[in-house]
Design an enzyme around this catalytic site. Sequence first.
Site, PDB file in Angstrom:
ATOM      1  N   LEU A 163       1.090  -1.187   0.112  1.00  0.00           N
ATOM      2  CA  LEU A 163       0.060   0.028   0.113  1.00  0.00           C
ATOM      3  C   LEU A 163       0.829   1.263  -0.007  1.00  0.00           C
ATOM      4  O   LEU A 163       0.536   2.313  -0.640  1.00  0.00           O
ATOM      5  CB  LEU A 163      -1.048   0.092   1.234  1.00  0.00           C
ATOM      6  CG  LEU A 163      -1.901  -0.906   1.560  1.00  0.00           C
ATOM      7  CD1 LEU A 163      -2.814  -0.864   2.579  1.00  0.00           C
ATOM      8  CD2 LEU A 163      -3.093  -0.644   0.246  1.00  0.00           C
ATOM      9  N   GLY A 164       2.114   1.230   0.653  1.00  0.00           N
ATOM     10  CA  GLY A 164       2.697   2.370   0.619  1.00  0.00           C
ATOM     11  C   GLY A 164       4.279   1.972   1.198  1.00  0.00           C
ATOM     12  O   GLY A 164       4.362   0.953   1.798  1.00  0.00           O
ATOM     13  N   THR A 175       3.918  -0.543   4.112  1.00  0.00           N
ATOM     14  CA  THR A 175       2.566  -1.014   4.545  1.00  0.00           C
ATOM     15  C   THR A 175       2.005  -1.776   3.386  1.00  0.00           C
ATOM     16  O   THR A 175       2.027  -1.432   2.241  1.00  0.00           O
ATOM     17  CB  THR A 175       1.620   0.402   4.534  1.00  0.00           C
ATOM     18  OG1 THR A 175       2.269   1.196   5.445  1.00  0.00           O
ATOM     19  CG2 THR A 175       0.227  -0.033   5.125  1.00  0.00           C
ATOM     20  N   ASP A 180      -0.294  14.247  11.976  1.00  0.00           N
ATOM     21  CA  ASP A 180       0.115  13.697  10.633  1.00  0.00           C
ATOM     22  C   ASP A 180      -1.309  13.814   9.591  1.00  0.00           C
ATOM     23  O   ASP A 180      -1.256  13.063   8.801  1.00  0.00           O
ATOM     24  CB  ASP A 180       1.070  12.868  10.290  1.00  0.00           C
ATOM     25  CG  ASP A 180       1.735  12.796   8.845  1.00  0.00           C
ATOM     26  OD1 ASP A 180       1.896  13.927   8.314  1.00  0.00           O
ATOM     27  OD2 ASP A 180       2.234  11.893   8.554  1.00  0.00           O
TER      28      ASP A 180
HETATM   29  N1  LIG Z   1      -6.054   0.053   8.128  1.00  0.00           N
HETATM   30  C1  LIG Z   1      -6.154   0.581   6.819  1.00  0.00           C
HETATM   31  N2  LIG Z   1      -6.729   0.008   5.933  1.00  0.00           N
HETATM   32  C2  LIG Z   1      -6.706   0.451   4.463  1.00  0.00           C
HETATM   33  N3  LIG Z   1      -5.743   1.163   4.134  1.00  0.00           N
HETATM   34  C3  LIG Z   1      -4.772   1.701   4.836  1.00  0.00           C
HETATM   35  C4  LIG Z   1      -4.792   1.285   6.174  1.00  0.00           C
HETATM   36  N4  LIG Z   1      -3.750   1.842   6.787  1.00  0.00           N
HETATM   37  C5  LIG Z   1      -3.146   2.437   5.807  1.00  0.00           C
HETATM   38  N5  LIG Z   1      -3.660   2.389   4.784  1.00  0.00           N
HETATM   39  C6  LIG Z   1      -3.153   2.805   3.416  1.00  0.00           C
HETATM   40  O1  LIG Z   1      -1.850   2.496   3.263  1.00  0.00           O
HETATM   41  C7  LIG Z   1      -1.180   3.763   3.167  1.00  0.00           C
HETATM   42  C8  LIG Z   1       0.236   3.769   4.071  1.00  0.00           C
HETATM   43  O2  LIG Z   1      -0.149   3.699   5.262  1.00  0.00           O
HETATM   44  P1  LIG Z   1       0.167   4.658   6.614  1.00  0.00           P
HETATM   45  O3  LIG Z   1      -0.313   3.911   7.688  1.00  0.00           O
HETATM   46  O4  LIG Z   1      -0.182   5.854   6.088  1.00  0.00           O
HETATM   47  O5  LIG Z   1       1.920   4.498   6.601  1.00  0.00           O
HETATM   48  P2  LIG Z   1       3.036   5.379   6.236  1.00  0.00           P
HETATM   49  O6  LIG Z   1       3.412   5.621   7.905  1.00  0.00           O
HETATM   50  O7  LIG Z   1       3.963   4.838   5.519  1.00  0.00           O
HETATM   51  O8  LIG Z   1       2.403   6.817   5.765  1.00  0.00           O
HETATM   52  C9  LIG Z   1      -2.045   5.032   3.428  1.00  0.00           C
HETATM   53  O9  LIG Z   1      -1.914   6.127   2.758  1.00  0.00           O
HETATM   54  C10 LIG Z   1      -3.670   4.467   3.248  1.00  0.00           C
HETATM   55  O10 LIG Z   1      -3.948   4.642   1.617  1.00  0.00           O
HETATM   56 MG   LIG Z   2       0.645   7.771   5.826  1.00  0.00          MG
END
Ligand SMILES: Nc1ncnc2c1ncn2[C@@H]1O[C@H](COP(=O)(O)OP(=O)(O)O)[C@@H](O)[C@H]1O
Ligand SMILES: [Mg+2]
Length: 460
Positions: free
Chosen positions: A20-21, A28, A143
């Site tokens: 996802l990221g 993630t 954030d």
């Molecule tokens: N619980 C979740 N369910 C679905 N998508 C999520 C969830 N948590 C994060 N994401 C997706 O994953 C991306 C990265 O996660 P995030 O927690 O923001 O990590 P980082 O600390 O790398 O920014 C987010 O921008 C979001 O789109």
């Molecule tokens: Mg994030």
Amino acid sequence: MNANISNQLLNQRYQIIRELGRQPGRRTVTALDLETQQQVVVKLLYLGQDFDWQDLKLFERESTILKNLYHPQIPRYLDYFEFDATNDKGFALVQTYIEAQSLEVQLQAGRRFSEDEVKELAKSLLAILEYLHEQQPPIIHRDIKPSNILLTNRSGNSVGEVYLVDFGSVQNIAAQEGGTITVVGTYGYMPPEQFGGRTKPASDLYSLGATLIYIVTGLHPTELPQQDLHIQFRQAVDVSQEFASWLEWMVEPSLEKRFASAKIALAAIENPPARINLVPDSKQLLNKPLQTKIRLIKTPEKLEIILPPTGFGIGLVTLISCLTPIAIGSPFFSQIISNSSAFIGFIVWLLQIGAIAILAFLLLSAINKRTRVQFQSNEMNIINEIFGFTWQSNEEIIPIYDIAQLTVVYDTYETRLKENLFIFNKNNLVFDFDRYSNLTTLEREWLAAEISNWLKLQMR
Ligand SMILES: Nc1ncnc2c1ncn2[C@@H]1O[C@H](COP(=O)(O)OP(=O)(O)O)[C@@H](O)[C@H]1O
Ligand SMILES: [Mg+2]
């Protein structure tokens, strides 16, 4: 940290589906929990070249905080473990998967929002913030930005379900008090105070405001012009004046002037206090009454109204006539003194001194007490002045954003049915002109027009 990780099995339980990221040393992913057959989200922190103890501290804090949060619009904590595979070592946080895309992705893909929808989003997110800020100690997300907000598709009349994710930068106030300061956040969405490591719950309001401005303009805050730290977005949007004012209060650079809490921001959204840095519109103004002793001083920064002494009204004359005998020590009192103990004599003497002081104050007030009512960009001040000595009580400092209503009405309040000019905040009377001065109808209307114009607050 491997390049391709799909299908990799974590902790013999979570089978990675997709990424996802990704950030240096972090990732993630979504995964299938083989035990429950549920899709989950796993955040991975790698012990590699990019590893930093500070990151681990934030990562652990993210897990601890998530574990203690129960809100339908926040992912639930599921699991935490260390992994130690051949190439990869690190820590993993498992949370519930939310089937929705981030605002960032949706805006990039072209989704647009009406003003009502943006307000709906704002309210829903403010309710989440209220929940976070209400925790003991308060939790500050630090954030908030489009990629950390998830939103489902529209359904019926609703803009969709909105969620707040990524508690990787959170701070609880307790952690802030001592020790080192960590600056986290995202440039453009961070309020000025956060650069100095000073975060308050209202810091999240700024980030939310900047996010909403991104939604209405399609531009990141860093792409918009700025003036003295104020994000200039009015020229780039097509929203009502009121909503634009509300957004301006959200991204107010000064922490002191910004809405103080999510609750206040929420309460103000439909009827925000006016912004007052606009050029007065001279059309609405009335001429200064010829006979008035009231002085009005207007500069771009300040509107000041100086109310003259009240003079002697019936109430005051009555009070003075009651106090005078005590002050001069009438024969009745001298009788008591001569017939009783030194102690009673002393009390009577104190009474007399007190009465003289009050009398002096009343007389001086009637003759010389001026009231200065000042409206500045952030607060309204009521300053009392006698012969150049000034004083002011706490209730006489009123935040401008708190002012909700300006009214000329018959004063049923005091059952005297006298016309009065009032300033109210949400619930209370904050200033009552006729209590401080005896205004004529012309003066009242003239002042009401000036104040209304200055505050950009409609008269009622
Ligand atoms: N619980 C979740 N369910 C679905 N998508 C999520 C969830 N948590 C994060 N994401 C997706 O994953 C991306 C990265 O996660 P995030 O927690 O923001 O990590 P980082 O600390 O790398 O920014 C987010 O921008 C979001 O789109
Ligand atoms: Mg994030």
